[in-house]
Design an enzyme around this catalytic site. Structure first.
Site, PDB file in Angstrom:
ATOM      1  N   ARG A 124       0.852  -1.188   0.000  1.00  0.00           N
ATOM      2  CA  ARG A 124       0.000   0.000   0.000  1.00  0.00           C
ATOM      3  C   ARG A 124       0.889   1.240   0.000  1.00  0.00           C
ATOM      4  NH1 ARG A 124      -4.270  -1.706   4.795  1.00  0.00           N
ATOM      5  NH2 ARG A 124      -5.220  -3.501   3.737  1.00  0.00           N
ATOM      6  N   ASP A 156       2.033   5.091  -0.162  1.00  0.00           N
ATOM      7  CA  ASP A 156       1.445   6.320   0.361  1.00  0.00           C
ATOM      8  C   ASP A 156       1.218   7.340  -0.751  1.00  0.00           C
ATOM      9  OD1 ASP A 156       1.466   5.384   2.981  1.00  0.00           O
ATOM     10  OD2 ASP A 156       3.483   6.160   3.373  1.00  0.00           O
ATOM     11  N   ARG A 183      11.493   6.210   3.878  1.00  0.00           N
ATOM     12  CA  ARG A 183      11.621   7.666   3.771  1.00  0.00           C
ATOM     13  C   ARG A 183      12.350   8.262   4.987  1.00  0.00           C
ATOM     14  NH1 ARG A 183       5.689   9.514   2.800  1.00  0.00           N
ATOM     15  NH2 ARG A 183       6.670  11.576   3.020  1.00  0.00           N
TER      16      ARG A 183
END
Length: 251
Positions: free
Chosen positions: A50, A52, A198
């Site tokens: 999934r 972002d 990230r």
């Protein structure tokens, strides 16, 4: 029921993530709604990951079930006809057995973060790579990145909104390559925490700029504390590159 697997590429900048959202466009919504027009019945898409909002995909894999016997070639053409207007492309569609699951059958997921390391911004790569105008020491970054490999508590590198019950993950590999002006960081694991890559990138960039020492990464792993790690790097530099299964689903 017949199960179909899809190999998908998309521009994450046009969507509010992969997962269906209320009142916001998502990749899942586009696929489900468009396939439902083709099959003439609702379908549910299950994805390998999934992503972002703003995160791109080169090799996302998903599957759906239908009682219909579909022509994969015609379905691919149908999806790509409409997908070109929203930034989605389906490269391959294959019939798989009902034991296959895009998420649970995955053996490894590969992500790549792309940095364009030059003083002037590039209009051609805006929204496709993180622009970093400061010099980066790649060797320091590689030394720091080596501490990520293995089984660790990654609590220092996950979002406060992460829903996982714990922060332990096993990182199989991390590779930093310099193709000036581009710097690519490729990360492989079975699974990742929310925003893990990230935040890892935001921390590595601090090391590359000389603001932190490479051993700082080891300290963050040994002493988990999100408030002490680096910032969350922007989503537009991140690509979901590949999903590895026990065998090639699309062979």
């Amino acid at each position: 029921m017949t199960r179909y697997a899809l190999l998908i590429e998309y521009d994450g900048g046009r969507f509010f993530g992969f997962q269906r959202q209320r009142d916001m466009i998502s990749v899942q919504q586009f696929l489900e709604d468009t396939i439902a027009i083709f099959t003439k019945h609702p379908v549910i898409i299950h994805a390998a990951g999934r992503t972002d909002t703003g995160v791109h995909a080169l090799g996302q894999v998903a599957h759906f079930d239908t009682p219909c016997l579909l022509d994969p070639y015609k379905l691919k053409g149908f999806l790509n006809h409409y997908g070109r207007f929203v930034g989605v492309s389906v490269h391959k569609i294959a019939v798989v057995d009902d034991h296959f699951h895009a998420r649970f059958s995955a053996r490894e997921r590969t992500y790549r973060y792309l940095v364009i390391n030059q003083h002037a911004p590039s209009p051609l790569w805006e929204g496709r790579a993180l622009h970093m105008p400061f010099s980066l020491d790649h060797e320091r970054m590689r030394e720091a990145a080596s501490f990520f490999i293995g089984h660790h508590n990654f609590d220092s590198f996950r979002s406060k909104h992460c829903q996982s019950s714990h922060g332990f993950r096993t990182l199989n590999n991390i590779d930093i390559q310099d193709h000036a002006p581009f710097l690519t960081v490729t990360v492989k694991s079975l699974s990742f925490l929310h925003n893990q890559i990230r935040i890892m990138m935001g921390s590595l960039l601090l090391v590359g700029q000389g603001k932190k020492e490479p051993l700082w990464i080891k300290h963050l792993l040994d002493n988990p504390d999100r408030t002490q790690s680096g910032p969350t790097a922007p989503p537009h530099g991140l690509y979901f590159e590949k999903v590895t299964f026990e065998s090639d689903v699309f062979a």
